[in-house]
Write an enzyme that holds these catalytic residues in place. Structure first.
Site, PDB file in Angstrom:
ATOM      1  N   VAL A  64     -50.322  27.730   0.145  1.00  0.00           N
ATOM      2  CA  VAL A  64     -49.407  27.915   0.471  1.00  0.00           C
ATOM      3  C   VAL A  64     -48.946  29.296   1.121  1.00  0.00           C
ATOM      4  O   VAL A  64     -48.201  29.691   1.954  1.00  0.00           O
ATOM      5  CB  VAL A  64     -47.755  28.148   0.131  1.00  0.00           C
ATOM      6  CG1 VAL A  64     -47.771  26.046  -1.111  1.00  0.00           C
ATOM      7  CG2 VAL A  64     -47.967  28.523  -1.848  1.00  0.00           C
ATOM      8  N   SER A 142     -36.851  29.516 -11.934  1.00  0.00           N
ATOM      9  CA  SER A 142     -36.854  30.152 -13.385  1.00  0.00           C
ATOM     10  C   SER A 142     -36.290  30.322 -14.058  1.00  0.00           C
ATOM     11  O   SER A 142     -35.467  31.384 -12.975  1.00  0.00           O
ATOM     12  CB  SER A 142     -38.224  30.704 -13.330  1.00  0.00           C
ATOM     13  OG  SER A 142     -38.414  31.265 -14.755  1.00  0.00           O
ATOM     14  N   TYR A 155     -43.166  38.257 -11.666  1.00  0.00           N
ATOM     15  CA  TYR A 155     -42.849  36.943 -11.138  1.00  0.00           C
ATOM     16  C   TYR A 155     -41.177  36.842 -10.958  1.00  0.00           C
ATOM     17  O   TYR A 155     -40.876  36.107 -10.386  1.00  0.00           O
ATOM     18  CB  TYR A 155     -43.393  36.764 -12.381  1.00  0.00           C
ATOM     19  CG  TYR A 155     -43.302  34.612 -12.690  1.00  0.00           C
ATOM     20  CD1 TYR A 155     -43.830  33.885 -11.710  1.00  0.00           C
ATOM     21  CD2 TYR A 155     -42.232  34.865 -12.687  1.00  0.00           C
ATOM     22  CE1 TYR A 155     -43.217  32.615 -12.300  1.00  0.00           C
ATOM     23  CE2 TYR A 155     -41.720  32.579 -13.482  1.00  0.00           C
ATOM     24  CZ  TYR A 155     -42.644  31.738 -12.862  1.00  0.00           C
ATOM     25  OH  TYR A 155     -41.847  30.741 -12.949  1.00  0.00           O
TER      26      TYR A 155
HETATM   27  N1  NAD Z   1     -44.476  26.518 -17.267  1.00  0.00           N
HETATM   28  C1  NAD Z   1     -43.292  27.296 -17.201  1.00  0.00           C
HETATM   29  O1  NAD Z   1     -43.099  27.575 -18.555  1.00  0.00           O
HETATM   30  C2  NAD Z   1     -42.122  27.373 -15.977  1.00  0.00           C
HETATM   31  C3  NAD Z   1     -41.598  28.024 -16.163  1.00  0.00           C
HETATM   32  C4  NAD Z   1     -40.040  28.307 -15.071  1.00  0.00           C
HETATM   33  C5  NAD Z   1     -40.625  28.244 -13.647  1.00  0.00           C
HETATM   34  N2  NAD Z   1     -42.347  27.427 -14.034  1.00  0.00           N
HETATM   35  C6  NAD Z   1     -42.488  27.395 -11.824  1.00  0.00           C
HETATM   36  O2  NAD Z   1     -42.834  25.953 -11.794  1.00  0.00           O
HETATM   37  C7  NAD Z   1     -44.200  25.949 -10.885  1.00  0.00           C
HETATM   38  C8  NAD Z   1     -44.745  24.615 -11.565  1.00  0.00           C
HETATM   39  O3  NAD Z   1     -45.920  25.412 -12.752  1.00  0.00           O
HETATM   40  P1  NAD Z   1     -46.253  24.723 -13.696  1.00  0.00           P
HETATM   41  O4  NAD Z   1     -46.852  25.384 -15.078  1.00  0.00           O
HETATM   42  O5  NAD Z   1     -46.496  23.417 -13.566  1.00  0.00           O
HETATM   43  O6  NAD Z   1     -48.132  25.629 -13.113  1.00  0.00           O
HETATM   44  P2  NAD Z   1     -49.135  24.471 -13.020  1.00  0.00           P
HETATM   45  O7  NAD Z   1     -50.241  26.140 -12.602  1.00  0.00           O
HETATM   46  O8  NAD Z   1     -49.586  24.257 -13.922  1.00  0.00           O
HETATM   47  O9  NAD Z   1     -50.090  24.027 -11.199  1.00  0.00           O
HETATM   48  C9  NAD Z   1     -49.255  24.682 -10.228  1.00  0.00           C
HETATM   49  C10 NAD Z   1     -50.200  24.331  -9.767  1.00  0.00           C
HETATM   50  O10 NAD Z   1     -50.252  25.013  -7.841  1.00  0.00           O
HETATM   51  C11 NAD Z   1     -51.324  25.493  -7.301  1.00  0.00           C
HETATM   52  N3  NAD Z   1     -51.232  26.942  -6.431  1.00  0.00           N
HETATM   53  C12 NAD Z   1     -51.251  27.839  -7.340  1.00  0.00           C
HETATM   54  N4  NAD Z   1     -51.355  28.938  -6.434  1.00  0.00           N
HETATM   55  C13 NAD Z   1     -50.567  28.025  -4.625  1.00  0.00           C
HETATM   56  C14 NAD Z   1     -51.449  27.927  -3.817  1.00  0.00           C
HETATM   57  N5  NAD Z   1     -51.470  29.290  -3.198  1.00  0.00           N
HETATM   58  N6  NAD Z   1     -51.398  26.874  -3.074  1.00  0.00           N
HETATM   59  C15 NAD Z   1     -51.257  25.699  -2.999  1.00  0.00           C
HETATM   60  N7  NAD Z   1     -51.275  25.791  -4.352  1.00  0.00           N
HETATM   61  C16 NAD Z   1     -50.673  26.493  -5.861  1.00  0.00           C
HETATM   62  C17 NAD Z   1     -52.011  24.855  -8.625  1.00  0.00           C
HETATM   63  O11 NAD Z   1     -53.402  24.819  -7.982  1.00  0.00           O
HETATM   64  C18 NAD Z   1     -51.458  24.051 -10.037  1.00  0.00           C
HETATM   65  O12 NAD Z   1     -51.819  22.858  -9.396  1.00  0.00           O
HETATM   66  C19 NAD Z   1     -44.488  27.436 -10.875  1.00  0.00           C
HETATM   67  O13 NAD Z   1     -43.737  27.810  -9.781  1.00  0.00           O
HETATM   68  C20 NAD Z   1     -44.004  28.259 -11.723  1.00  0.00           C
HETATM   69  O14 NAD Z   1     -43.351  29.657 -11.228  1.00  0.00           O
HETATM   70  C21 NAD Z   1     -42.946  27.309 -14.956  1.00  0.00           C
END
Ligand code: NAD
Length: 255
Positions: A64, A142, A155
């Site tokens: 991205v 988040s 973050y």
């Molecule tokens: N897991 C949690 O507790 C939580 C809580 C609040 C918000 N979030 C948000 O949810 C979203 C997804 O998180 P998740 O927990 O599923 O994480 P995850 O690591 O399981 O999935 C994230 C995905 O994003 C991809 N990614 C990372 N950098 C990238 C880039 N530069 N270009 C394209 N793809 C990229 C990764 O390869 C991965 O497949 C994130 O934005 C995270 O901030 C997660």
């Protein structure tokens, strides 16, 4: 089907893992065609399995931070599926660092993916939504948007930017019938989150055990978040824009 998305085309960043993968699953189950975009190549295998199961899905390896990658993904959606109706900005990274521990390089890395990545993805995708005559953008924020924990300093700040971007674009593109909303997950047991906990030396069952202490008695699953995103993407939400939907099992009661 919960909210039919037949005939709709969606692009999901971060769609290979965790929350993004669950959203892609829900969308395709509800009839949407989906372009999974991810920097990790593992989405290739996922897309191939889902294609064999009859789902309309393509994979684009996209960082991205790279506008050319994003342009290629939007072109793929238009050429393969005929247009773009829904954009989900889910790609994100969440390395831990307090104010004192945050180097300029780490700050830039987090902002580049979590905030600038959303800016660029919207910049590339919005013209395609306008060509379609309407659309829905769902940003994954988040709970940390509203302050955040000390070790998620950069973050949390990046997600605050995503929240403001959401409201700004909702106002700007309402005249094009493009809705822009933001879902704020609480604490979700995803591949990414489990990897961070492992790096920090936490025992395997720590997330589950800690989850019992939360108001609703567990951490969220990726599908808990996907259900909310599906609703916001659907026509049933056609008068909802510029809003935040927190899906945290009551975690925010503790703040
Ligand atoms: N897991 C949690 O507790 C939580 C809580 C609040 C918000 N979030 C948000 O949810 C979203 C997804 O998180 P998740 O927990 O599923 O994480 P995850 O690591 O399981 O999935 C994230 C995905 O994003 C991809 N990614 C990372 N950098 C990238 C880039 N530069 N270009 C394209 N793809 C990229 C990764 O390869 C991965 O497949 C994130 O934005 C995270 O901030 C997660």
């Amino acid at each position: 089907m919960n909210y039919p998305l037949s005939g709709k085309v969606a692009l999901i960043t971060g769609g290979s893992s965790g929350i993004g993968k669950a959203i892609a699953d829900r969308f395709t189950e509800n009839g949407a065609a989906v372009v999974i975009c991810d920097v990790s190549p593992k989405g290739e295998q996922l897309a191939s399995e889902w294609q064999q199961a009859g789902k309309k899905v393509e994979f684009a390896q996209v960082d991205v931070r790279q506008t050319a990658d994003l342009e290629r993904a939007v072109s793929l959606a238009e050429e393969r599926f005929g247009g773009l109706d829904i954009l989900v900005n889910c790609a994100g990274i969440f390395p831990r660092a307090t104010l004192a521990d945050t180097t300029d390089a780490l700050w830039d890395q987090i902002m580049d993916v979590n905030l600038k990545g959303v800016f660029h993805t919207c910049q590339v995708a919005v013209p395609a939504l306008i060509r379609r005559g309407s659309g829905a953008i769902i940003n994954i924020g988040s709970l940390n948007t509203f302050g955040g924990t000390p070790e998620l300093f950069a973050y949390s700040t990046s997600k605050g930017g995503v929240a403001t971007l959401t409201r700004n674009l909702a106002r700007t593109f309402a005249k094009h019938k493009i809705r822009v909303n933001c879902v704020h997950p609480g604490w979700v047991a995803t591949e990414g989150e489990m990897a961070v906990q492992q790096q920090q030396g936490m025992p395997d069952n720590w997330v589950e055990t800690e989850g019992h202490r939360l108001p609703m008695g567990r951490v969220q699953t990726p599908d808990d978040i996907a259900a909310a995103v599906l609703f916001l993407a659907s026509d049933d939400a056609n008068q909802i824009t510029g809003q935040f939907l927190t899906v945290d099992g009551g975690l925010s009661f503790r703040y």
